[in-house]
Design a protein around this motif. Structure first.
Motif, short mmCIF file in Angstrom:
data_model
loop_
_atom_site.label_atom_id
_atom_site.label_comp_id
_atom_site.label_asym_id
_atom_site.label_seq_id
_atom_site.Cartn_x
_atom_site.Cartn_y
_atom_site.Cartn_z
N LEU A 58 0.84 -1.11 -0.05
CA LEU A 58 -0.08 0.11 0.01
C LEU A 58 0.78 1.19 0.11
O LEU A 58 1.91 1.30 0.30
CB LEU A 58 -0.96 0.05 1.07
CG LEU A 58 -1.89 -1.20 1.48
CD1 LEU A 58 -2.61 -0.87 2.93
CD2 LEU A 58 -3.01 -1.07 0.25
N SER A 59 0.37 2.39 -0.32
CA SER A 59 1.32 3.66 -0.44
C SER A 59 1.24 4.19 1.00
O SER A 59 0.56 3.55 1.87
CB SER A 59 0.66 4.48 -0.96
OG SER A 59 -0.63 5.11 -0.35
N PRO A 60 2.25 4.74 1.33
CA PRO A 60 2.58 5.24 2.59
C PRO A 60 1.18 5.65 3.50
O PRO A 60 0.85 5.41 4.64
CB PRO A 60 3.67 6.13 2.92
CG PRO A 60 4.52 5.91 1.64
CD PRO A 60 3.56 5.37 0.59
N ASN A 61 0.76 6.61 2.86
CA ASN A 61 -0.69 7.24 3.18
C ASN A 61 -1.77 6.19 3.58
O ASN A 61 -2.61 6.59 4.37
CB ASN A 61 -0.91 8.52 2.41
CG ASN A 61 -0.04 9.63 2.67
OD1 ASN A 61 0.57 9.88 3.79
ND2 ASN A 61 0.08 10.27 1.32
N GLU A 62 -1.86 5.22 2.66
CA GLU A 62 -2.90 4.16 2.76
C GLU A 62 -2.55 3.06 3.97
O GLU A 62 -3.27 2.92 4.67
CB GLU A 62 -2.94 3.72 1.40
CG GLU A 62 -3.46 4.25 0.33
CD GLU A 62 -3.45 3.30 -0.96
OE1 GLU A 62 -4.51 3.53 -1.85
OE2 GLU A 62 -2.65 2.65 -1.28
N ALA A 63 -1.18 3.01 3.87
CA ALA A 63 -0.73 1.81 5.09
C ALA A 63 -0.96 2.64 6.44
O ALA A 63 -1.48 1.82 7.32
CB ALA A 63 0.61 1.74 4.88
N ILE A 64 -0.80 3.70 6.58
CA ILE A 64 -0.71 4.30 8.05
C ILE A 64 -2.30 4.48 8.34
O ILE A 64 -2.70 4.40 9.54
CB ILE A 64 -0.17 5.77 8.11
CG1 ILE A 64 -0.18 6.21 9.53
CG2 ILE A 64 -1.15 6.76 7.38
CD1 ILE A 64 0.55 7.60 9.77
#
Length: 1010
Positions: A53-59
């Motif tokens: 996932l993208s970093p912003n999605e993962a968080i």
């Protein structure tokens, strides 16, 4: 080595005001940009359609308790492959990037580097980035101190100097230690932490041993180590193993009392770091380098982490739900002492659960039997299959940085590495904040004052800087005065300990002052006084008397444990006066670990003076009495006769039983006893105490006279004789090769009694006449007896030929052979025999290409729908039949291999890879051991012990002791005991049932893709 072109590029990164990241490069004055720093483009070796996932999605997939906030502090491409982190004295975060890590091993590619991150605004985002150095390889750990950065990068422990702290290395790394193994794969040397004693602590896994020393040290003077915790003194350049065992320790931290705790995988997850300890190695099946460490230390945790819930070790049942546990693979350890989070987290130990994609939390409790780790609610849970937390550290603000390796596999996944991902999260209580700090410019007085700070980060950094200044020759007299005053005026043990550690760091107290601390009211102070006293090379006689007095009067279980631990630093010949008072009270604490620690210190004393040890049996516990007798039996010469002299002189039945049991447990060669000793055994066989009689029977069968053997033969065929007594008789009769034993075994085969132990005894004999008896009786055996019969028939080449004849004649079905039994036949290295086996049973060792094809084919067959249409009862039976001899699942099975309940059972690829290709990654202590005896027997299994006189091999069904004088050859093969071809005899339906049982209750996960 560091590339000759060094650089330091400062960047402002990832100002996250939404979904857009703004990148601004700022060149600092006096620095020259270096194109090498960020020109390297790592290559992903996983399939192209798999990505996180993208970093912003993962968080958004991370969950923490109410009141906490998570900030994306940094992410790819600014940070990738973050394998370790630490803070410098300005509160900046140093990150080790390990591009050379390649799935289960390391490459030699020189692209690893060290980055420095800083949050300049206090919003939690690491917006300033400096490349400190690149061109490294095998990088696994780092720590700041003494004017530079220390790194573990096998084969070296090195120091990269930066004396002026300008973030530019002053030169190439300085190698302090070398000899770390380059073949240890994901069990490599790793992690660095400053201990409260001023030493630099590190960790090492089990896969390959290392021979470590200062550069140029001869091989015979190097320290050989495997899975362990080690330490190195930055000033005196001393290196030593602190404690050994577990399997792959990848986490270590110290609590506020200076007690260390380590985390690991496969075996239990939490261990109290006791200097001189020998911990269990994969359920005690590993080979310990000391053949006289008869029993290994158990873990600190009172629970296991399972994929389906928490596992209580007392009741042996699963409990809880998916808010607990998560799996048995753990990474890093952080005991939170940051002073900002709510009080419930003060002193809590947190660790990454790799399979569970979460951060587990244990509460440390000290009671009369030692420390226990009690499970608390998981602190963080990630609904992201790529989440792989590796490192956690709290900083000067009291909040925590957490790294995420970000990959859909780990050490046992061999489908590639996703090198272009990596995240750092900031976990804060409330909103993030910035705490400006620069301890290097603080005065000595201010550094002393920091020893009372509520945030342990300040305490540790300030103490190390005081140590650095003392080592540089600075006048520390005022700091000395302040610290002594702090100790005297404080009634808080934690502050007193900090004062003691700081005084030790600046080398400002003597032995007499430490002796006074031995009567301090606080047990932690007494323990540390004892440890620091024995840090010195020599200890005065008066101090030894003070320690003896402490042993006699102290009732603290922790002090008793520390006494037993510390005695290993005392010369042999001077340990008894201190150990005896501890041993006399050891039963009171009901602590097996205390018994073991006493033995580790006591064993050299027993070897040095066995007669003195036997004269002290009244003062030690039952288990130590047995170990004393065993150790004396394994000594060369006739020292063992002292045991029988003692048997004649004692009237205590428990001492008699313990001495005989220890004699029987010895792996030494068969002893020739004097007529007086034989008479003693014959007398004890008729002893009124049943415990004495039982062990005397085993002893008598091994070394007794002919009259004794005849009595045993009658007893063996008595229908009232129990299994335990019969096993003792058979073991002893086999050991001394009693005439007529083959006829005894034939009678047992046909009687239907004691068939399995009789077959196991038959396997040790070169007796072709027994083969036909077994083949004739085979149809009448039950399942356990048939399995034991196949073991007997595969134990020797002539027997194996007769077995294949029977399969050709269809009197024994090919399916009767398990994969491991088929491999036993192949171990004879007979071309014709192997051809016949493969024709009748199937291929034993497929090519790597065939394995990959088979894995892919089963991934296509074992769909979610297919796994839902299975028979779990049949799956459970198949597990017991094919896997349960070595592995445990849901509390059923054996523990030769890892407990599968806490493994990554939710990943079909993980399970298939390890079942179909089990030898792709095998620790050296768990490789297949193949022993050929002089009379033609082949024994295959795990090397469970090695002594001065023989080997102990743990097979799937029994433990076999083999004296050296009976061994023709011994090999440790680079393959797992788990055989190839495990699935070959199974139908498609059976494989589906087996995997459905294996994956039951696990969260089924597939790699995410974009």
């Amino acid at each position: 080595m560091i590339d000759n072109s060094k650089c330091s590029t400062v960047m402002l990164h990832r100002i996250l005001a939404g979904a857009t990241a703004v990148l601004l490069i700022v060149m600092p004055i006096g620095k020259v940009p270096c194109a090498c720093s960020d020109d390297f483009v790592p290559v992903n070796t996983q399939p192209h359609d798999e990505s996180p996932l993208s970093p912003n999605e993962a968080i958004q997939q991370l969950t923490v308790p109410p009141g906490f906030e998570i900030t994306l502090a940094a992410a790819e491409p600014e940070v990738q492959q973050p394998i370790a982190i630490t803070y410098d004295d300005r509160g900046r975060l140093w990150v080790a990037e390990s591009y050379s890590y390649n799935g289960s091993k390391f490459t030699d590619e020189p692209h690893d580097r060290i980055l420095i991150f800083e949050d300049t605004t206090g919003n939690g985002v690491l917006d300033r980035r400096t490349v400190f150095c690149d061109g490294l390889t095998h990088l696994t750990g780092l720590e700041i101190g003494f004017g530079g950065v220390w790194i573990t990068a096998p084969p070296h422990l090195s120091f990269i100097p930066d004396k002026n702290l300008d973030d530019v290395p002053d030169g190439d790394p300085i190698v302090h230690l070398d000899g770390w193994s380059l073949k240890a794969e994901h069990n490599s040397v790793n992690g660095l932490d400053w201990g409260p004693d001023g030493w630099l602590y590190g960790r090492h896994g089990i896969k390959q041993p290392s021979r470590v020393g200062r550069p140029g040290t001869p091989a015979e003077q190097r320290v050989e180590l495997s899975c362990c915790i080690w330490r190195y003194h930055p000033i005196e350049h001393q290196f030593e193993v602190v404690a050994d065992g577990t399997i792959n320790p990848w986490g270590l931290d110290f609590d506020e009392h200076g007690e260390g705790f380590l985390t690991t995988s496969v075996v239990d997850h939490l261990w109290h770091l006791i200097p001189g300890a020998h911990y269990e190695r994969w359920k005690d099946r590993g080979t310990h380098p000391d053949p006289y460490a008869y029993e290994l230390m158990s873990a600190t945790c009172d629970h296991l982490h399972w994929a389906s819930g928490q596992f209580d070790k007392q009741s042996r049942v699963a409990a809880g739900n998916l808010d607990h546990g998560g799996g048995h693979s753990h990474c890093d350890a952080m005991i939170y002492l940051g002073g900002r989070w709510p009080s419930q987290y003060h002193g809590a130990l947190m660790m990454s659960n790799i399979h569970g994609r979460r951060i587990n939390c244990d509460r440390l409790l000290l009671d009369e039997i030692g420390y226990r780790g009690i499970h608390e609610k998981d602190f963080l849970v990630a609904n992201d299959p790529w989440f792989r937390a590796v490192s956690m550290e709290y900083g000067p603000d009291g909040d925590v940085h957490l790294t995420d390796w970000s990959d859909n596999g780990e050490c046992h996944d061999r489908d590639g590495v996703h090198r272009t991902s990596g995240r750092i999260y900031k976990i804060s209580w409330g909103s993030p904040r910035r705490v400006s700090v620069d301890l290097q410019n603080a005065s000595d007085e201010r550094l002393v004052e920091y020893q009372t700070h509520h945030n342990e980060w300040f305490v540790r950094h300030a103490r190390r800087i005081l140590q650095e200044r003392a080592a540089a020759g600075n006048d520390m007299s005022h700091a000395d005065e302040m610290l002594r005053q702090m100790f005297q005026e404080s009634d808080h043990s934690v502050v007193q300990l900090r004062a003691i550690w700081a005084l030790h760091a600046i080398n400002r107290f003597d032995e007499s002052w430490l002796n006074e601390l031995l009567i301090n009211p606080n047990e932690h102070v007494r323990c540390w006084a004892l440890r620091l006293i024995l840090e010195k090379d020599t200890v005065s006689q008066s101090t030894l008397h003070e320690i003896e007095s402490l042993a006699k009067r102290d009732r603290s279980g922790l002090v008793q444990l520390t006494l037993a631990s510390s005695m290993q630093r005392i010369p042999v010949g001077k340990r008894w006066p201190t150990l005896l008072p501890v041993a006399e009270r050891s039963d009171r604490w009901q602590s097996d670990n205390l018994q073991r620690m006493i033995w580790y210190a006591l064993e050299p004393e027993v070897a040095s003076d066995p007669a003195a040890a036997l004269n002290r049996l009244d003062h030690v516990s039952s288990v130590i009495r047995r170990w004393i007798a065993r150790r004396i039996t394994e000594m060369p010469g006739d020292e063992f006769e002292l045991i029988f002299d003692k048997l004649d002189r004692t009237h205590r039945s428990e001492i008699m039983a313990d001495l005989l049991e220890g004699f029987n447990q010895s792996s030494a060669e068969l002893k020739t006893l004097s007529s007086e000793s034989i008479a003693t055994i014959e007398r004890l066989i008729r002893h009124p105490n049943a415990d004495v009689r039982l062990v005397a029977v085993t002893t008598g069968a091994s070394v007794g006279g002919e009259r004794t053997i005849q009595e045993f033969r009658t007893l063996l065929h008595d229908s009232a004789t129990g299994l335990e007594t019969a096993q003792g008789i058979l073991s002893g009769m086999v050991r001394r090769d009693v005439n007529g034993l083959q006829d005894d075994l034939k009678r047992l085969f046909t009687s239907g009694r004691l068939v399995v132990p009789a077959l196991q005894a038959a396997a040790t004999l070169k007796a072709s006449s027994l083969v036909q008896s077994v083949l004739d009786r085979y149809p009448h055996f039950d399942d356990a007896e048939k399995s034991a019969a196949i073991d007997f028939l595969t134990s020797r080449k002539p027997n194996a030929k007769r077995l294949l004849d029977a399969i050709e004649q269809k009197t024994i079905p090919p399916s009767a052979l398990s994969a491991e039994q088929a491999r036993q036949v192949r171990a004879f290295n007979d071309v014709d025999l192997t051809k016949r086996l493969e024709k009748l049973w199937g291929s034993i060792r497929p090519s790597p290409e065939d394995r990959l094809t088979q894995i892919h084919q089963w991934e296509q067959k074992l769909t979610t729908v297919a796994l839902e249409q299975t028979d779990l009862t049949r799956g459970r039976y198949l597990f017991k039949q094919h896997c349960g001899n070595c592995h445990r699942l849901f509390g059923e099975g054996e523990t030769i291999g890892p407990d599968l309940t806490g493994s990554n059972r939710g990943s079909l690829h993980y399970l298939l890879s390890n079942v179909i290709d089990p030898s792709a990654s095998v620790p050296i202590d768990f490789r297949l051991a193949v022993v050929l005896t002089l009379d033609g027997r082949v024994v295959t299994g795990i090397l469970a012990g090695r002594s001065a006189s023989g080997l102990t091999i743990k097979t799937a069904r029994e433990t076999v002791n083999l004296p050296d004088d009976e061994i023709e050859s011994f090999d440790l093969l680079p393959q797992s005991m788990m055989p190839d071809g495990l699935l070959d005899p199974l139908s498609d339906r059976e494989v589906r049932d087996l995997f459905a049982w294996l994956m039951q209750d696990a969260k089924i996960e597939k790699p995410s893709s974009k």
